[in-house]
Scaffold this active site. Sequence first.
Site, PDB file in Angstrom:
ATOM      1  N   ASN A 130       0.874  -1.171   0.000  1.00 25.78           N
ATOM      2  CA  ASN A 130       0.000   0.000   0.000  1.00 25.78           C
ATOM      3  C   ASN A 130       0.914   1.226   0.000  1.00 25.78           C
ATOM      4  O   ASN A 130       1.436   1.628   1.030  1.00 25.78           O
ATOM      5  CB  ASN A 130      -0.885  -0.054   1.249  1.00 25.78           C
ATOM      6  N   ARG A 134      -2.529  -2.029  -3.512  1.00 29.84           N
ATOM      7  CA  ARG A 134      -3.720  -1.210  -3.339  1.00 29.84           C
ATOM      8  C   ARG A 134      -3.600  -0.024  -4.293  1.00 29.84           C
ATOM      9  O   ARG A 134      -2.609   0.707  -4.253  1.00 29.84           O
ATOM     10  CB  ARG A 134      -3.799  -0.703  -1.903  1.00 29.84           C
ATOM     11  N   HIS A 192     -12.611   3.351  -0.280  1.00 28.15           N
ATOM     12  CA  HIS A 192     -12.658   2.343   0.802  1.00 28.15           C
ATOM     13  C   HIS A 192     -13.376   1.071   0.340  1.00 28.15           C
ATOM     14  O   HIS A 192     -13.870   0.298   1.160  1.00 28.15           O
ATOM     15  CB  HIS A 192     -13.423   2.859   2.049  1.00 28.15           C
ATOM     16  N   ARG A 224     -11.502  16.023   7.108  1.00 30.71           N
ATOM     17  CA  ARG A 224     -12.283  16.450   5.932  1.00 30.71           C
ATOM     18  C   ARG A 224     -13.688  16.856   6.339  1.00 30.71           C
ATOM     19  O   ARG A 224     -14.288  16.236   7.218  1.00 30.71           O
ATOM     20  CB  ARG A 224     -12.376  15.312   4.905  1.00 30.71           C
ATOM     21  N   GLU A 269      -8.291  -4.882   5.158  1.00 30.68           N
ATOM     22  CA  GLU A 269      -8.110  -4.583   3.734  1.00 30.68           C
ATOM     23  C   GLU A 269      -6.956  -5.389   3.138  1.00 30.68           C
ATOM     24  O   GLU A 269      -7.020  -5.806   1.986  1.00 30.68           O
ATOM     25  CB  GLU A 269      -7.872  -3.076   3.560  1.00 30.68           C
TER      26      GLU A 269
END
Length: 406
Positions: A12, A96, A185, A246, A392
């Site tokens: 990743n 990823r 996601h 965010r 993940e």
Amino acid sequence: MTANATRVLVLNSGSSSVKYQLLDMRSGARLATGLVERIGEETSRLVHNPSAAGGERREAEGAIPDHEAALKAVAAELAADGLGLGSPELAAIGHRVVHGGLKFSAPTVIDEAVLKEIERLVPVAPLHNPANITGIRTAQALRPDLPQVAVFDTAFHTTMPEYAARYAIDVATADAHRIRRYGFHGTSHAYVSRRTAQLLGKAPQDVNVIVLHLGNGASASAVQGGRCVDTSMGLTPLEGLVMGTRSGDIDPAVTFHLKRVAGMSTDEIDELLNKKSGLLGLCGDNDMREIRRRIDAGGEDGARAALAFDIYIHRLKKYIGAYTAVLGRVDAVAFTAGVGENAAPVRAAAIAGLEGLGMSVDASLNAVRSDEARLISPEYARVAVAVVPTDEELEIAQQTYALVNA
Ligand code: AMP
């Protein structure tokens, strides 16, 4: 690939970091995990943990100038434990990749054409795709003969119907610039929705789930019979829930206002909404543990943290309500990621008052700390409420392994 090739290295690659895990798909063991952070700075740090392979955790600090040097350092650490990239047991590397646009709805073996397409998507993922590409190119240089697979964060959401994916703006403008809702996601939403069905003892196609991935970044999705039909992130990860830094949903006119009235530049607004908003902008903290501590301490500071918490929860509730309407019938709500898995007060507050939707939380079940997937709703509840730790890396490894063995 030999029959003994049962390992997958998951990479990743972020803008200044590389996280990795080496998994054995036959035994399920996580042979090594680690990360390199602050790539490009003097104080880069490598943490390597090969405990499942019987090795010792190691940590090193010192300048690592770029991704190539980072991956070489990772390869050297793995080799020191007999887990090197040259091993015939390594079946593939799974990467990823954040943005796969509309083209990639499934994991894909990477060749030059695939890399070109990931590059073409850089304008819609300027922060993420370039780092992913660097990671892929470096890994290819280290093991040119090995299959490398891209697993896209957007892929799970490509099943969204057109009416959920389109913004209500001029179609020609939208299409010319590939402006639509992609969602992110996805690997986590896919894994958690499937795992939730399993927890209920049902097949994914028989279950409708609302997945709440609440980490520093946060997103919700509506999953109908195993297929995503709506998700809260959009063209970029900025849309939707209130996140660590965010803003999530905001009237787009706020940006014109910031430009015209506050005199901010586009880059400044981008930074404000992505990095200085959300919980951090509201109360100065983006870590839910610290926010809860301040609320418990009370006083004026606690009130400021409590308002941030309430805004976060209010937005979550709105999405639970909206996705209940989208799905028609909800079998489960699943909480996952750092906040979702650990913050019992967030789960309790998000579900409080939703008895009319068949949702409630059992306070004592909710208070239990565990790494296992579990139900926290009372037995009588119409809708199961679950805590499902996401994984993940495992999902990327499984998708990669399945593809190279197909
Ligand atoms: P993630 O992005 O999934 O790694 O989640 C990171 C976030 O999880 C952190 O910013 C924290 O706000 C939150 N978090 C982690 N552990 C806890 C905890 N024990 N209680 C509340 N929040 C937590």
